[in-house]
Write a protein that holds these residues in place. Structure first.
Motif, short mmCIF file in Angstrom:
data_model
loop_
_atom_site.label_atom_id
_atom_site.label_comp_id
_atom_site.label_asym_id
_atom_site.label_seq_id
_atom_site.Cartn_x
_atom_site.Cartn_y
_atom_site.Cartn_z
N THR A 1 0.84 -1.20 0.00
CA THR A 1 0.00 0.00 0.00
C THR A 1 0.87 1.25 0.00
OG1 THR A 1 -1.67 -1.17 1.29
CG2 THR A 1 -1.86 1.22 1.18
N LEU A 2 0.51 2.22 -0.83
CA LEU A 2 1.18 3.52 -0.84
C LEU A 2 0.15 4.59 -0.53
CD1 LEU A 2 3.83 5.06 -1.37
CD2 LEU A 2 3.09 5.32 -3.74
N ALA B 1 -5.13 6.16 -1.24
CA ALA B 1 -4.44 4.88 -1.03
C ALA B 1 -4.38 4.08 -2.33
CB ALA B 1 -5.17 4.07 0.04
N GLY B 2 -3.16 3.80 -2.77
CA GLY B 2 -2.95 2.91 -3.90
C GLY B 2 -2.51 1.54 -3.38
N VAL B 3 -3.03 0.46 -3.96
CA VAL B 3 -2.79 -0.89 -3.45
C VAL B 3 -2.34 -1.82 -4.57
CG1 VAL B 3 -3.78 -2.87 -2.23
CG2 VAL B 3 -4.56 -0.57 -1.68
N ARG B 4 -1.39 -2.69 -4.25
CA ARG B 4 -1.01 -3.78 -5.13
C ARG B 4 -1.13 -5.08 -4.36
NH1 ARG B 4 1.53 -4.87 -9.86
NH2 ARG B 4 2.60 -6.86 -10.02
N GLU B 5 -1.93 -6.01 -4.89
CA GLU B 5 -2.14 -7.30 -4.24
C GLU B 5 -1.56 -8.41 -5.09
OE1 GLU B 5 -6.28 -7.74 -3.32
OE2 GLU B 5 -6.11 -6.42 -1.57
N THR B 6 -0.98 -9.41 -4.43
CA THR B 6 -0.32 -10.52 -5.11
C THR B 6 -0.81 -11.85 -4.54
OG1 THR B 6 1.66 -9.16 -5.42
CG2 THR B 6 1.91 -11.53 -5.75
#
Length: 294
Positions: A89-90, A113-118
């Motif tokens: 999260t950024l 909030a920017g999110v990257r999920e893996t």
């Protein structure tokens, strides 16, 4: 033929005239250089000194009368139904105070909030990887002048799903109230920040906005502008009856680069409790903050 003595005398006279002329030209030039150097020195010495310790203490105060632009990166594990995924999260969360006169201020803090999920499992046999915008939050505080080390603030709260697909959080819109109370005692800053939000519309499939949030925090700033921080960010959802509660402990340093203050910090975090499918176990957080002096 000119007498040798007269010839030498004439030559010396010419040299003297040339030297005098050259020296006369150099005097204003060197005087100008000295003046410029003195002017530069005066400009440098007149530049106000930056109080690193004071700024570091204000950064520990969420309603300080100071403009700051923090970026916060967070890594979390144990995401998804099988707790096998990860999340990055950024957060972009500038703090903008407005003077109301008499020492009163109104602080606005938008949070994107920017999110990257893996590899996040969403259903048995199904997983998701991707990135997007999780939410847009607006926190605001009216903070009156208390003439005390104890200060407080209160104001409206709102959160928008910003059109996300539900992969990165609730698709509901929330509205409510946020408040903070804290004390600034010597090198210590400690208090409690919280909000209550209610659902005002949207799809509840991916979570609701009926939340109660509380963040007790404590920070110690030493004479070298190092700040040691600990906080808990407990969020209770009234519909699932579950609480997500990460504990964070970190350290940050205030540095001044060409007259501009920056703060850099990092530390580990641990989820004491979590909601179904939410982050669990250990994680980490890092921050970089630009301070804009008035």
């Amino acid at each position: 033929m000119m007498n040798p003595t007269l010839k030498i005398t004439a030559t010396l006279a010419a040299v003297g005239v040339f030297a005098s002329s050259t020296f006369a030209q150099e005097i204003p030039a060197r005087a100008g250089m000295v003046a410029a150097e003195k002017s530069g020195a005066a400009t440098v010495s007149a530049k106000p000194a930056v109080d690193s310790v004071d700024i570091a203490k204000k950064l520990a105060n969420p309603i300080a009368n100071m403009i700051s632009v923090p970026l916060q990166y967070q890594f979390s594990r144990g995401v998804g139904l099988n707790q096998g995924g990860s999340e990055q999260t950024l957060l972009f969360q500038p703090v903008m105070p407005f003077n109301l006169g008499g020492g009163d201020t109104f602080i606005v803090r938008p949070i994107v909030a920017g999110v990257r999920e893996t590899s996040v499992q969403t259903a048995p046999g199904q997983s998701f990887s991707g990135y997007g915008i999780a939410s847009v939050t607006l926190e605001s505080f009216y903070a009156p002048n208390t003439n005390s080390s104890w200060i407080w603030g209160i104001g409206p709260y709102a959160q928008s799903p910003s059109g996300n697909s539900g992969k990165f959080g609730s698709q509901q819109t929330g509205a409510g109230v946020t408040a903070v109370v804290l004390n600034r005692e010597g090198p210590w800053t400690y208090g409690l920040l919280g909000y209550q939000s209610w659902n005002v519309g949207g799809n509840p499939t991916f979570g609701t906005q009926n939340n109660l949030y509380g963040q007790p925090f404590v920070a110690y700033t030493d004479k070298q502008a190092w700040t040691y921080t600990a906080n808990m960010e407990a969020q209770y959802n009234f519909d699932t009856h579950r609480t997500s509660n990460p504990l964070y402990v970190g350290v940050s340093k205030l540095v001044v680069i060409d007259g501009v203050p920056f703060s850099f910090g990092a530390g580990p975090m641990y989820y004491v409790s979590n909601t179904p499918g939410g982050p669990s176990g250990w994680g980490a957080r890092a921050t970089a903050t630009l301070v804009i002096l008035k």
